[in-house]
Scaffold this active site. Sequence first.
Site, PDB file in Angstrom:
ATOM      1  N   SER A 152       0.759  -1.472   0.132  1.00 18.21           N
ATOM      2  CA  SER A 152      -0.032  -0.027  -0.253  1.00 18.21           C
ATOM      3  C   SER A 152       1.137   1.103   0.109  1.00 18.21           C
ATOM      4  O   SER A 152       1.619   1.738  -0.372  1.00 18.21           O
ATOM      5  CB  SER A 152      -1.203  -0.231   1.103  1.00 18.21           C
ATOM      6  N   ASP A 177      -0.543  -4.933  -3.295  1.00 16.26           N
ATOM      7  CA  ASP A 177      -2.409  -3.658  -3.192  1.00 16.26           C
ATOM      8  C   ASP A 177      -2.308  -2.642  -3.020  1.00 16.26           C
ATOM      9  O   ASP A 177      -2.935  -1.799  -2.212  1.00 16.26           O
ATOM     10  CB  ASP A 177      -3.387  -4.780  -2.460  1.00 16.26           C
ATOM     11  N   HIS A 356      -6.989  -5.671   2.556  1.00 21.50           N
ATOM     12  CA  HIS A 356      -6.112  -5.438   1.814  1.00 21.50           C
ATOM     13  C   HIS A 356      -4.554  -5.526   2.256  1.00 21.50           C
ATOM     14  O   HIS A 356      -4.368  -5.220   1.087  1.00 21.50           O
ATOM     15  CB  HIS A 356      -6.432  -3.882   1.877  1.00 21.50           C
TER      16      HIS A 356
END
Length: 387
Positions: A152, A177, A356
Amino acid sequence: MEKQLHLNLLASKPPMAGLQSGSNVKLRMGPGRKRDFTPLPWSQYFETMEDVEVENDNSKDTFRIYSSGSLGPVLMLLHGGGHSALSWAVFTSVICSRINCRVVAMDLRGHGDTKAKNPDDLSAETMAKDIGKVVEALYGENPPPIMIIGHSMGGAIAVHTAAANHVPSLLGLCVIDVVEGTAMDALNSMQNFLRSRPKTFKSVENAIEWSVKSGQIRNVESARVSMVGQVKKCEEPLSSPGVSKSISEGIIEEEEEDEEEGESNHKRKKEDDQEVLYVSVNAALIKKECLYTWRIELSKTEKYWEGWFKGLSSLFLTCSVPKLLLLAGVDRLDKDLTIGQMQGKFQMQVLPQCGHAVHEDAPEKVADALATFMVRHKFTEFIEGFP
């Protein structure tokens, strides 16, 4: 709401209904065996922990580092926004059982136990420079081959670090991600998501339970070690907005009860005495409750969000080293990356049924994907007997 979950300011889905704010909300267990939410120590997953000091604008910053392994290329692990190096704990133990490698997981500026003179400067440029300085502090002028792996926000910083050539011995790049298009679309709703999270927790166990029940981390083991790096004991006075409302309400009730007992005699004096009592009980209850809150207020980092993600796809595609993109779903892929993937500019793998926090939810799958990628590119070898 779904789109906002791809930054890692983020949980994998919004908090459950009824958990909108405050730590005094009790999470009810469903039928079956009660899960263990007690914290797990870092030493169960990493071999060493150290604080690495670097020079930065006439000051010294100290970065918390967790390490494992002694042979092979270095995997430099960068966590997402609000998380810490401990989010890589379970993954580290798995990857070290797969391939010959060394793992270095660091708490980024403003996160975990890292101490920086200016912890609020979370610009992509500053954080990318931090990575280069930590590598230099660890290995000097001749660092070993290094593969940067970021999740991220950390994935974005990994790309900026690679693009700026802050790690001259860079071997490869793995981004988990985070995709520019999805991330940029999510920015408008990010503050609403952050406001929906609890402000305080009664204990670390309570924070761990919330992270699992809300879907922020779907792997209980990972949550038990990871959440330790996300929360800290409250240091705020009762009047501060961040402190649990339930405590102040309890104090008010005690004050009112005391007042009713002696209302007929010396009422004014008693009110003065109760004001002193209020403060004393207030302090005692706060000490007893020992509340925990987030280590970093992500809502205050908003001015840096666009800088993390804008132009990210182009930067990623132009990095000359071998690249791996791991996603929780194909819906994350934007136009530039779709074209780049069709042109074979990077390797991509989708890991379904993950939130996530892919590397926390499915550490074995992420480790397998990364190990296969690195062996295929002859960066390292499988440990004897595996697979």
